[in-house]
Design a protein around this motif. Sequence first.
Motif, PDB file in Angstrom:
ATOM      1  N   LEU A   1       0.798  -1.224   0.000  1.00 17.66           N
ATOM      2  CA  LEU A   1       0.000   0.000   0.000  1.00 17.66           C
ATOM      3  C   LEU A   1       0.832   1.276   0.000  1.00 17.66           C
ATOM      4  CD1 LEU A   1      -2.917  -1.066   2.345  1.00 17.66           C
ATOM      5  CD2 LEU A   1      -2.814  -1.060  -0.133  1.00 17.66           C
ATOM      6  N   THR A   2       2.108   1.184   0.322  1.00 12.74           N
ATOM      7  CA  THR A   2       2.997   2.344   0.200  1.00 12.74           C
ATOM      8  C   THR A   2       4.304   1.886  -0.420  1.00 12.74           C
ATOM      9  OG1 THR A   2       3.929   2.030   2.423  1.00 12.74           O
ATOM     10  CG2 THR A   2       2.018   3.510   2.226  1.00 12.74           C
ATOM     11  N   ASN A   3       4.960   2.812  -1.101  1.00 15.38           N
ATOM     12  CA  ASN A   3       6.276   2.554  -1.692  1.00 15.38           C
ATOM     13  C   ASN A   3       6.291   1.408  -2.705  1.00 15.38           C
ATOM     14  OD1 ASN A   3       7.709   4.600  -0.195  1.00 15.38           O
ATOM     15  ND2 ASN A   3       7.546   3.263   1.595  1.00 15.38           N
ATOM     16  N   HIS A   4       5.143   1.118  -3.304  1.00 19.17           N
ATOM     17  CA  HIS A   4       5.117   0.140  -4.393  1.00 19.17           C
ATOM     18  C   HIS A   4       6.063   0.634  -5.493  1.00 19.17           C
ATOM     19  CE1 HIS A   4       3.667  -2.142  -7.855  1.00 19.17           C
ATOM     20  NE2 HIS A   4       2.990  -2.933  -7.035  1.00 19.17           N
ATOM     21  N   ILE A   5       6.727  -0.266  -6.162  1.00 16.63           N
ATOM     22  CA  ILE A   5       7.719   0.138  -7.162  1.00 16.63           C
ATOM     23  C   ILE A   5       7.092   0.961  -8.284  1.00 16.63           C
ATOM     24  CG2 ILE A   5       7.517  -1.977  -8.568  1.00 16.63           C
ATOM     25  CD1 ILE A   5      10.658  -1.750  -8.828  1.00 16.63           C
ATOM     26  N   HIS A   6       5.829   0.701  -8.596  1.00  9.22           N
ATOM     27  CA  HIS A   6       5.169   1.506  -9.626  1.00  9.22           C
ATOM     28  C   HIS A   6       4.823   2.904  -9.113  1.00  9.22           C
ATOM     29  CE1 HIS A   6       3.858  -2.340 -11.952  1.00  9.22           C
ATOM     30  NE2 HIS A   6       5.062  -1.926 -12.301  1.00  9.22           N
ATOM     31  N   GLU A   7       4.621   3.045  -7.818  1.00  9.33           N
ATOM     32  CA  GLU A   7       4.437   4.390  -7.251  1.00  9.33           C
ATOM     33  C   GLU A   7       5.704   5.210  -7.447  1.00  9.33           C
ATOM     34  OE1 GLU A   7       4.510   5.406  -2.787  1.00  9.33           O
ATOM     35  OE2 GLU A   7       2.381   5.340  -3.262  1.00  9.33           O
ATOM     36  N   ARG A   8       6.841   4.578  -7.180  1.00 10.39           N
ATOM     37  CA  ARG A   8       8.114   5.282  -7.361  1.00 10.39           C
ATOM     38  C   ARG A   8       8.401   5.543  -8.841  1.00 10.39           C
ATOM     39  NH1 ARG A   8      12.173   1.895  -5.663  1.00 10.39           N
ATOM     40  NH2 ARG A   8      10.834   0.144  -5.105  1.00 10.39           N
ATOM     41  N   GLU A   9       8.028   4.586  -9.692  1.00 11.94           N
ATOM     42  CA  GLU A   9       8.254   4.738 -11.127  1.00 11.94           C
ATOM     43  C   GLU A   9       7.435   5.897 -11.704  1.00 11.94           C
ATOM     44  OE1 GLU A   9       7.522   1.150 -13.302  1.00 11.94           O
ATOM     45  OE2 GLU A   9       7.550   2.147 -15.243  1.00 11.94           O
ATOM     46  N   VAL A  10       6.160   5.965 -11.352  1.00 14.02           N
ATOM     47  CA  VAL A  10       5.305   7.054 -11.853  1.00 14.02           C
ATOM     48  C   VAL A  10       5.808   8.398 -11.340  1.00 14.02           C
ATOM     49  CG1 VAL A  10       2.971   8.009 -11.821  1.00 14.02           C
ATOM     50  CG2 VAL A  10       3.300   5.536 -12.088  1.00 14.02           C
ATOM     51  N   SER A  11       6.119   8.471 -10.054  1.00 16.51           N
ATOM     52  CA  SER A  11       6.602   9.730  -9.474  1.00 16.51           C
ATOM     53  C   SER A  11       7.897  10.178 -10.143  1.00 16.51           C
ATOM     54  CB  SER A  11       6.826   9.562  -7.970  1.00 16.51           C
ATOM     55  OG  SER A  11       5.614   9.233  -7.303  1.00 16.51           O
ATOM     56  N   HIS A  12       8.799   9.229 -10.393  1.00 16.29           N
ATOM     57  CA  HIS A  12      10.097   9.544 -10.999  1.00 16.29           C
ATOM     58  C   HIS A  12       9.929  10.115 -12.401  1.00 16.29           C
ATOM     59  CE1 HIS A  12      14.401   9.032 -11.891  1.00 16.29           C
ATOM     60  NE2 HIS A  12      14.019   8.520 -13.064  1.00 16.29           N
ATOM     61  N   HIS A  13       9.087   9.489 -13.224  1.00 14.15           N
ATOM     62  CA  HIS A  13       8.996   9.902 -14.626  1.00 14.15           C
ATOM     63  C   HIS A  13       8.028  11.061 -14.844  1.00 14.15           C
ATOM     64  CE1 HIS A  13      11.696   6.939 -16.346  1.00 14.15           C
ATOM     65  NE2 HIS A  13      11.211   6.072 -15.479  1.00 14.15           N
ATOM     66  N   LEU A  14       7.088  11.266 -13.928  1.00 14.49           N
ATOM     67  CA  LEU A  14       6.255  12.461 -14.025  1.00 14.49           C
ATOM     68  C   LEU A  14       6.934  13.668 -13.387  1.00 14.49           C
ATOM     69  CD1 LEU A  14       2.616  11.254 -13.177  1.00 14.49           C
ATOM     70  CD2 LEU A  14       3.544  11.830 -15.416  1.00 14.49           C
ATOM     71  N   GLY A  15       7.888  13.407 -12.489  1.00 14.15           N
ATOM     72  CA  GLY A  15       8.488  14.500 -11.727  1.00 14.15           C
ATOM     73  C   GLY A  15       7.513  15.090 -10.727  1.00 14.15           C
ATOM     74  N   TYR A  16       6.586  14.252 -10.281  1.00 14.71           N
ATOM     75  CA  TYR A  16       5.534  14.718  -9.372  1.00 14.71           C
ATOM     76  C   TYR A  16       5.122  13.523  -8.504  1.00 14.71           C
ATOM     77  CZ  TYR A  16       1.801  18.030  -8.125  1.00 14.71           C
ATOM     78  OH  TYR A  16       0.993  18.934  -7.463  1.00 14.71           O
ATOM     79  N   ASP A  17       5.164  13.682  -7.191  1.00 13.85           N
ATOM     80  CA  ASP A  17       4.851  12.566  -6.301  1.00 13.85           C
ATOM     81  C   ASP A  17       3.388  12.158  -6.424  1.00 13.85           C
ATOM     82  OD1 ASP A  17       7.393  12.421  -5.366  1.00 13.85           O
ATOM     83  OD2 ASP A  17       7.027  13.607  -3.564  1.00 13.85           O
ATOM     84  N   VAL A  18       3.173  10.852  -6.435  1.00 12.87           N
ATOM     85  CA  VAL A  18       1.804  10.320  -6.465  1.00 12.87           C
ATOM     86  C   VAL A  18       1.641   9.313  -5.326  1.00 12.87           C
ATOM     87  CG1 VAL A  18       1.687  10.578  -8.975  1.00 12.87           C
ATOM     88  CG2 VAL A  18       2.349   8.363  -7.992  1.00 12.87           C
ATOM     89  N   ASN A  19       0.405   9.050  -4.962  1.00 14.03           N
ATOM     90  CA  ASN A  19       0.061   8.018  -3.982  1.00 14.03           C
ATOM     91  C   ASN A  19      -0.627   6.876  -4.721  1.00 14.03           C
ATOM     92  OD1 ASN A  19       0.845   9.775  -1.769  1.00 14.03           O
ATOM     93  ND2 ASN A  19      -1.084  10.858  -2.114  1.00 14.03           N
ATOM     94  N   PHE A  20      -0.143   5.663  -4.499  1.00 12.37           N
ATOM     95  CA  PHE A  20      -0.649   4.524  -5.271  1.00 12.37           C
ATOM     96  C   PHE A  20      -1.070   3.399  -4.333  1.00 12.37           C
ATOM     97  CE2 PHE A  20       0.571   0.600  -7.811  1.00 12.37           C
ATOM     98  CZ  PHE A  20      -0.636   0.555  -8.491  1.00 12.37           C
ATOM     99  N   MET A  21      -2.279   2.867  -4.545  1.00 17.30           N
ATOM    100  CA  MET A  21      -2.823   1.800  -3.706  1.00 17.30           C
ATOM    101  C   MET A  21      -3.277   0.650  -4.603  1.00 17.30           C
ATOM    102  SD  MET A  21      -4.978   4.587  -1.574  1.00 17.30           S
ATOM    103  CE  MET A  21      -5.051   5.518  -3.104  1.00 17.30           C
TER     104      MET A  21
END
Length: 866
Positions: free
Chosen positions: A737-757
Amino acid sequence: MIPRTIIAAHLARSTTLRASFAYPSCVSRTAVRCFINSRGSSCETQQRSYSGSTSAAQSEKETITKLLYNIGSRKEVEQYLRHFSSVESQKFAVIKVGGAVLTDELDTLTSAITFLNRVGLYPIVLHGAGPQLNNLLEKAGVVPDYHDGIRITDEKTLEIARKVFMAENLKLVESLEKMGTRARPLPGGVFTAQYLDKERYGFVGKITGVNKEVIEASIRAGALPILTSLAETPSGQILNVNADVAAGELARVLEPLKIVYLNEKNGLYNGETGKKIDVINLDEEYEDLLKQPWVKYGTKLKIKEIKELLDHLPRSSSVAIISAGHLHKELFTDSGAGTLIRRGFKLFHHNSLQQLDKDRFRKIMEREDPTVKSGQISVSSYLHQLENSKEGFKAYGDEPYEVLAVVRNNDEAGSGVPKLDKFIATKAAVLNNVTDNVWALLSKDYPALTWEVDENDANKGWHFDKAEGSFTKGGKTLFWKGLSDIGTIEKVVSNFLDSQSKRAVNAATSGGSFAAGQRRSFSTMKQASRSLAVGSRRMFSTSTSSQRDVKKIGLIGARGYTGQELIRLVNNHPSLEISFVSSRELEGKPLEGYTKSSINYVNLSAEQVKEKTKSGEVDAWILALPNGVCKPFVEAVESIEEGRKMVLCDLSADFRFTDSWTYGLPEFNRAKIPGATRISNPGCYATGSQLAIRPLLSHLGGAPSIFGVSGYSGAGTKPSPNNDLNNLTDNLIPYSLTNHIHEREVSHHLGYDVNFMPHVAPFFQGISLTVNMPLNKTMTAGDIRELYEVAYGDEKLVHVIKGVPWVKENSGKHFARIGGFGVHSSGKRVVVVATIDNLLKGAATQAVQNLNLALGLGEYTGIPLD
């Protein structure tokens, strides 16, 4: 080393496909016992030592599997083995053994069970002992008494019954152990019960519970559980229970794929004709079956009990009534040997589009029809053709559209013979013989029929069985049935040849072709037509490498679902071909679903990848490996690169954060991919999330929250709670529910933090993403939808819709859908919904899209766009 007696027996009988055997018909009883007993003893002068090593066990399993090939085709045997091995061990089969089988066919039964265990299966065996009990009761002077068909069990009867059950249980266990098969006696402790009616029946029980842990513990220890039908009350009183009833209760708890009732007759028989009944589809036949005058007494009761049992089990479960000697043929061949009873589905036959379920029609066409999958025709176009067909058509199938057949009342050449235009089926339908049911239904309406099949169709053998004649040319096989007039056959074949000459195929038949004015005779005998077809068989290709620039692909790690989709896409790609496909677990097995050439799986080491790269045998490598595994292969390739660099496309997350690798999301990075040699394929959730967010990136007023739900194929093929259907049924499982690798991947490539569940749901394929986004200014739904339509107006693999996209409408599609656009009354928050197929645009399709760009091909080449 395999004993010579086995090899001799195997070779001597390898051409026999008869079903009457106490062991598989390919080997004699002596040979089978010699092989099995060789686990710790000698057989003539040959000795074989078993230390329990993995290699010895694997070698033995392969040998037994090869022996099974003689009762059915290799494809059938391996298909059923995969099917049976796809579930937990205790869910394979419950086998109920009658007491007479233990008395009269103990050796046959033991060998049959041993064969199953040697190929890695763990049947749960429950036996009765009726004849043995009657014999001992007679010797003890106890007259058996029955009421309503139930044996009244007094104290004396129960005392004898306990001894009989224990003795028979140990007899079967010892017989199995003598053959080297570990077995565990479980004469009690499995069933709990209460008195059925103590005053009327005495010590007869009604089962109230099943202790499956006892069974599972036996299987975990590597021993087959051998059960009796004795039960206990909570206070410990032993009660007698009917063995058929006990087997049914056991099946309700374990939900196995197979419930097998062994009898001496090898099935159920029609009381009027005397013929064995091969298959009973309860949903289709039950009511009419019970009306038959011969279905009465015990037969009617048996069918009713099986119907009640299967109604509470998954549709994948079925009942087989079979003899011990025919067990292998029933389990491992399409034709079977005994009586197969399953729920099945009701069949339909419609002659207008209005009667069809077009959504289901579309789904099976998109998933299974090669002409649709390759982009030759769209489903809409095909439906339009049917609607405007002058002669009319008739469609057949089952309720869930697992099988679909379409017959046109006349072929396009005007031969006057109806043409089977489509006959497509899912793997599940083939395994459950639904194809035969549909075929039987359409054959009643169309006794004469022609149809065509690709020469290398995986199910071509099935078509040969249904046909009375065939002719192969240009990568296609023409089949026919019901044509007795030689003139009609010649006309049908001539029309077929005319249509072949119009097709752009670079193939020729070894049997020659018609010259002008030349006549050629055809045999309507099935054996002759098979010889003609086999004689003209060769590999089919739509063109040669001299005519087009074919790129050679090496695929490393192809066992999983994504690998299967990649193979399917490359198979239909005009400019990509597979040179190597590597999988440790599938090494040596043929690559299924690939028809451009004959390829077997290999297990390539990093050093071998290096050598094949150096030799120029591939133009690109696709790494379809788990996270953290591909580095040695990348290093091997990079160690020998000089001048021209090899294209590597990695599907794992290993390089998604590495700047030296190109992030392969073409919709946002298209300019960088052409000519790139290191491509990191985005994750499935990450692809859908970025597509859903990026058009609003400059308008965000806070971190987007992404509620993601994936089908269980996203959990991979390795068994886990997240792909266990029992665990998933009526369930939704949140995870990471936190720090999923796709959460980090989306945040990295968008340059904007996201929350992913993320969550996993009980459907197989597809992803739904509900994205909540705060806005930095007031916007309307129309404003937002316009932003998305502008952003994706020219993108063929992103569709913007007005409504809310659904997973089931996107499953099997190569594009993502985005819609919803629900704006809060404040105008400062929007919810966008995106759907994407996790195996396609989320993985395999995107990999092909990236390869096309990197290798200088058209971006969408080989990708169905409809």
